[in-house]
Design an enzyme around this catalytic site. Structure first.
Site, PDB file in Angstrom:
ATOM      1  N   GLY A  81       0.794  -1.224   0.000  1.00  0.00           N
ATOM      2  CA  GLY A  81       0.000   0.000   0.000  1.00  0.00           C
ATOM      3  C   GLY A  81       0.824   1.269   0.000  1.00  0.00           C
ATOM      4  N   GLY A 115      -0.436   6.337   1.110  1.00  0.00           N
ATOM      5  CA  GLY A 115       0.745   5.628   0.631  1.00  0.00           C
ATOM      6  C   GLY A 115       2.058   6.190   1.136  1.00  0.00           C
ATOM      7  N   ARG A 165      15.021   0.104   1.565  1.00  0.00           N
ATOM      8  CA  ARG A 165      15.466  -1.073   2.303  1.00  0.00           C
ATOM      9  C   ARG A 165      15.773  -2.226   1.352  1.00  0.00           C
ATOM     10  NH1 ARG A 165       9.594  -2.224   5.247  1.00  0.00           N
ATOM     11  NH2 ARG A 165       8.414  -2.728   3.365  1.00  0.00           N
ATOM     12  N   ASP A 241       0.982 -11.693   6.425  1.00  0.00           N
ATOM     13  CA  ASP A 241       1.489 -10.816   5.367  1.00  0.00           C
ATOM     14  C   ASP A 241       2.770 -10.109   5.800  1.00  0.00           C
ATOM     15  OD1 ASP A 241      -0.796  -9.643   6.974  1.00  0.00           O
ATOM     16  OD2 ASP A 241       0.105  -7.794   6.252  1.00  0.00           O
ATOM     17  N   ASN A 242       3.161 -10.272   7.059  1.00  0.00           N
ATOM     18  CA  ASN A 242       4.419  -9.702   7.543  1.00  0.00           C
ATOM     19  C   ASN A 242       5.482 -10.767   7.763  1.00  0.00           C
ATOM     20  OD1 ASN A 242       3.288  -7.140   7.617  1.00  0.00           O
ATOM     21  ND2 ASN A 242       2.695  -7.287   9.757  1.00  0.00           N
ATOM     22  N   ASP A 251       9.120  -5.758   7.903  1.00  0.00           N
ATOM     23  CA  ASP A 251       7.978  -4.936   8.298  1.00  0.00           C
ATOM     24  C   ASP A 251       8.012  -4.555   9.773  1.00  0.00           C
ATOM     25  OD1 ASP A 251       7.131  -5.025   5.712  1.00  0.00           O
ATOM     26  OD2 ASP A 251       5.576  -6.496   6.017  1.00  0.00           O
TER      27      ASP A 251
END
Length: 473
Positions: A81, A115, A165, A241-242, A251
């Site tokens: 996102g 975002g 990153r 999702d992490n 994350d």
């Protein structure tokens, strides 16, 4: 800089084309020169500046789509996102590393959000990822930090920022969940083939590549979480999702490094039920892996999936034992299992500082208990434990000084305490990054003494003990 775009070749079903949208008066305020050298990136070149600032578009940059279980509930469509995968570069070790920009502006997966990222969250991730790397915990790494004069609105207006990153990969458990629950078997198979080729090529040489790849994912995840527990790190948002398919910590949101020893400590103020409490992390890791392997229920039978998951607990326990043996200067697992639970019970009762205690234990010479006893109220209880510890050490033999040196090499003097991060952020928001650089210097070499910076190893002052971190960070 030779950017490659292997993931983009998978096609539109896996991502959407996006690009960095520059912030107003954006400037590079911190970079990681050793990491840049390792990746073969000249951060001073005009081309690099233009590409990373968003002034020059990068062909094939994209934002990934994935799903995920968030605090136990399934979200069928998430995605990057506020992140853009710029491409991959080859490191000096010959491996590919992703370049990923956080806070790059809205994407098709922003869900009506802006975002963007705020300066405080980018600083927290920069500090944490470098601290974890120095502690030998698999992690993404920070390459560059940008601030700006753009206002980003959260609870209050904040400074907009971007964080560049790197990681071995940004594929998450949620990628597989997305295609499995969408019933997109072709794409799921494509993703399996991609991961085998790029992350687990050794498994291609086996009789069952998928099964062996999943076993390795289970083991990597187990070892990662064992390291979390050993260094006292709490992730805070262990959603699927992490979770990285390559076994890296990614994350960084409302994370924390444990100061006072509290097994049920919850660093994330938004985790109202304590789902991701420190002591629950090993169990959550297995829960997440169960979600992952379920995505292959059409590839492998139930017995195979169960057998894959059964690698988790012994791998985690074995690795954790090895780490704690090193921290305690012991050689016998039997001694460890006898002494460690009793010690942790003392630390919990005393609310003793986890990292400071083990650092102090590293200096223990088997004679003078005073420095350690000064850390607690119930001196008699700890003294009795130290006597048992001393007996175990003497039974194992070894030279106390040599063992002490080995312990000092694994028990950090410096950890990323929440109040230190808070102070760095407050200073940076006024345009001063000197404190950040000073803290980064000791966090990158946490086992050294750094006498000039010893104040950074102290327990949090009273004002720093009540600081809270939430997902909005």
């Amino acid at each position: 800089m030779n950017l490659q775009h292997h993931f983009a070749q998978l096609g539109d079903a896996f991502s959407s084309s996006t690009s960095i949208q520059p912030l107003a008066d954006q400037r590079l305020v911190e970079c990681n020169p050793s990491l840049a050298t390792f990746l073969g990136i000249d951060m001073k070149s005009q081309e690099t500046k233009q590409l990373f600032s968003g002034e020059q578009a990068i062909a094939h940059s994209l934002s990934m789509v994935y799903a995920g279980h968030q605090f136990g509930g399934f979200s069928p469509r998430l995605g990057d996102g506020r992140g853009v995968l710029l491409g991959e570069v080859t490191g000096q070790d010959g491996r590919l590393y992703d370049l990923h920009m956080k806070g790059a502006g809205p994407t098709p997966y922003s869900r009506r959000a802006d975002g963007r990222a705020v300066l405080r969250s980018c600083i927290r991730e920069y500090l944490a990822s470098e601290a974890m790397a120095a502690l030998s915990v698999p992690t993404s790494r920070a390459l560059a930090l940008y601030d700006s004069r753009s206002a980003v609105y959260r609870e209050t207006p904040e400074i907009g920022a971007m964080l560049l990153r790197t990681a071995n990969g940004h594929i998450r458990f949620g990628h597989f969940e997305y295609f499995f629950y969408q019933g997109k078997q072709t794409e799921l198979n494509q993703l399996v083939d991609y991961c085998l080729e790029h992350y687990y090529p050794e498994c291609l040489e086996t009789d069952s590549p998928l099964e062996n790849m999943l076993i390795e994912v289970v083991k990597r995840t187990a070892r990662m979480i064992a390291k979390w527990q050993a260094v006292g790190f709490q992730h805070g948002v262990m959603n699927t999702d992490n979770f990285s398919f390559t076994g890296e910590t990614i994350d960084y949101g409302p994370y924390g490094f444990m100061e006072d020893h509290q097994p049920d400590w919850v660093c994330n103020h938004s985790d109202y039920e304590g789902r991701y409490a420190f002591s629950r992390q090993p169990g959550v890791g297995l829960w997440n892996l169960n979600c992952l392997v379920h995505c292959f229920s059409k590839h492998l039978d139930k017995a195979q999936l169960v057998a894959i998951l059964q690698h988790y607990e012994p791998e985690l326990q074995t690795h954790y034992d090895q780490l704690m043996l090193q921290k305690m200067g012991l050689g016998s697992v039997a001694h460890l299992h006898e002494l460690l639970p009793a010690l942790l019970a003392v630390l919990t009762a005393e609310k003793a500082d986890y990292s400071r205690f083990f650092r102090s234990l590293s200096h223990f010479d088997g004679v003078d208990q005073t420095p350690l006893l000064d850390e607690v109220i119930d001196r008699q209880r700890l003294s009795a434990w130290l006597m048992d510890y001393q007996v175990a050490r003497e039974q194992e033999g070894g030279v106390w000084q040599e063992v002490s040196e080995r312990m000092l090499a694994v028990n950090p003097k410096y950890i990323l305490r929440n109040y230190l991060a808070h102070s760095v952020i407050a200073s940076a928001e006024q345009g001063d990054y000197l404190l950040m650089r000073r803290l980064l210097r000791v966090l990158s070499q946490p086992f050294d003494e750094h006498e000039e910076s010893s104040a950074l190893s102290q327990r949090a002052p009273e004002w720093g003990r009540s600081l809270e971190v939430s997902c909005s960070s």
